[in-house]
Design an enzyme around this catalytic site. Sequence first.
Site, short mmCIF file in Angstrom:
data_model
loop_
_atom_site.label_atom_id
_atom_site.label_comp_id
_atom_site.label_asym_id
_atom_site.label_seq_id
_atom_site.Cartn_x
_atom_site.Cartn_y
_atom_site.Cartn_z
N ASP A 182 10.75 60.24 -10.41
CA ASP A 182 9.84 59.45 -9.57
C ASP A 182 8.68 60.36 -9.20
OD1 ASP A 182 8.79 57.58 -7.54
OD2 ASP A 182 10.72 56.58 -7.72
N HIS A 205 6.31 59.98 -11.62
CA HIS A 205 5.44 58.82 -11.45
C HIS A 205 4.05 59.24 -10.99
CE1 HIS A 205 8.83 55.59 -11.03
NE2 HIS A 205 8.75 56.14 -12.23
#
Length: 567
Positions: free
Chosen positions: A309, A343
Site C-alpha cells: 500500500d 500505492h
Amino acid sequence: MFSLCAKKANQIFMNKFCFLLSGLMISCTFLVRAQEGKSFPLDQLPTVKLPVFKKDTLNIVRYGAVNDGLTLNTRSINSAIRDCSQKGGGVVLVPQGIWLTGPIELKSNVNLHLAKNSLLQFTKDFDQYPLVEGNWEGLPQMRNQSPIWASNEQNIAITGDGIIDGGGDAWRMVKKDKLTASQWKALTASGGIVNEEKKMWYPSEKTVKGASLKDPGLISSDKTAGFYASVKDFLRPNLLVLNSCKQILLEGVTFQNSPAWNLHPLMCEDLTVRKVYAKNPWYAQNGDGIDVESCKNVLIEDSTFDVGDDGICIKSGRDAAGRKRGKPTENVMVRNCTVYHAHGGFVIGSEMSGGARNIFVTDCTFIGTDIGLRFKTTRGRGGVVENIYARNINMKDIAAEAILFDMYYAAVDPVPLQGEKRTAPKAELLPVTEETPVFRNFHISNVLCDGASKAVFIRGLPELSITGVYLENLVIQAKTGIDIQEAKDVQMNRIKLLVDQSKPLVYIQNGKDIAFKGLDFPKAELLFSINGPNNSKITVKDAALTRASFRSEFSQGADSKSLVILK
C-alpha cells in the site's frame, strides 16, 4: 522498408533520449539552486531528539528464550524488557537465530537490539493476540494486540541488523487479480475460504464475517465482547504501534510481512527512523510501509520501502474523531529514502482530519510505485494540509500520476485491476463546513520522472479549491500531461514534458490564477484545453508555441479571455 522503419524508430528513440537527457542536465543545474535553500525555509526544519541508553545489556537467553523457531518466547522477551527498564534501562539483546514469540511490549529506556542473522518471528496463533482498544485508519477501534507495541513510554528503540516478521500472510485476505495463477492455486490449496465470485481469498470464517460488515471493529456501546470475538480474525493488527511515546529510534532493522500497516507511530514526539527496510508483498491488503499519525518532530532517512500500500504516509485521524483529537502531524523531514512498489511513494492522507503542516521531503527515489507524490483527501475529513515542501525527487516507471492532489479520494487502488470499471466523481457544489478539507501551500521542485501515466493531476472541490501549488523544474515523461481542476494560485515554472498523448497537453477546468512560465515539449496537437465557466487569469509565458498544432480550445462555458499567452 525494414531499414527505413528501423531508422525511423531509432530516430524517435534518440529524440526521446536526448529530450530526457537535456531535462536531466537542466535538473542538475536547478538542483544546485535548490540546495541553496530557496525552496526550503531553513528556519522551519525540524529538530528531533534522539534517545540515549545505558550500555548495560541483558540477553533474552538469560530469561529462558530458546532459539529453535518452535518455542514460544513471549514471556522470556517481555521479562527481559521489563527487568531492563526497572533497573534504569539499557539494551535487551536478541542474538542470532529464530525466535518465535507473541506480542512484545516495549518499555522506557530500553533498546531492543537484534543481532545480525536474528529473526524475531511472530506467531500465527491468533489466540496469542488479545483484543484491545486501539486505533485503525484514524478511528478508535477494537483490534488484535499489535506484535510490537508501547503506550506512553519514552526513550525507546529497536535497533540492529536483524529481521522482524509479523506473520502477516496468516491474517490478510488476498485478491485473486493480484496473484499469478500458480500463486492463487497454491494459496487456495492451503486452506481458507474463497468467495462466491472466486475473486477473494479469506483466511477464516471470522475474516469473512468481518469483511461483510461495515466497520465491525468500531467501538460502540451496542457491541458485545462476543461480537468482537466473532470477527476477531478480521481485526488485523499493525505490526508496530507506538502510542503517545517520546524519543524513539528505529534503526537498521527489517520490518516485514505485517498483518496490516507495518510501522505506526501514533501521537508520538521526537521519532527517528533510520536505515530501516519495510517490506511486504505487493498484494498485501493495507500493507503500508510507515504511517506517521498525529506526530511531532519526525526524521525518516536512509530507509527503503517495498510494500503493498502507501510507502511513506502522513496521517492525523479521520473525520470527526480526527478533528476532535486535533493533533496535526507536523515538523517532519523525509530524506534519502527509496520506495519501490507502493500505492504512493510519499503520501499525505487520506485520514488527515487533524491536519498536517511543515513537512519536508528531499532527495528520494520512487521506482515502480503507483503514484509518486500523492496528496489525497475527501469531503467529510476536514483538516488543513499546508506548508508541504518536496525537492530533488527521482521517479521511474510510475503506473499512474507522477504528482497527484485529489480531494475525491474513494478508498480504491490507484490503478484499476484488469476488467475493473470506474466512473469519475460527480462534481457538485456543496456548502463549506468543518468537514471540508483544505489543501494549501505546496512547494515541489526538481522532479525527474522517467515514465508515468499522467504527469500532474490537481483536483480540488468546487466549493473550496486547492490553493497555492508551486511546481518548479519538472522533467516528466508520461502518457498524458497536466490536468488541473478546481484550483487557484498554481504556478508552474520551467516544466518539461514528453508525453504520448498531447491532446491536450494541459487541461484546465475552473482554474484561477494559473501561471505557466517556461513550458517545454517536443510537440503537441493541442496545447491548452480550457473548460468551465469559472476560469480566470490563466497566463502562459515562454512556452514552445511553435511546436503546438493548436494553441487552445474552450468548452463548457469557458471564456477565451481567461487565457493569455505571452511570447
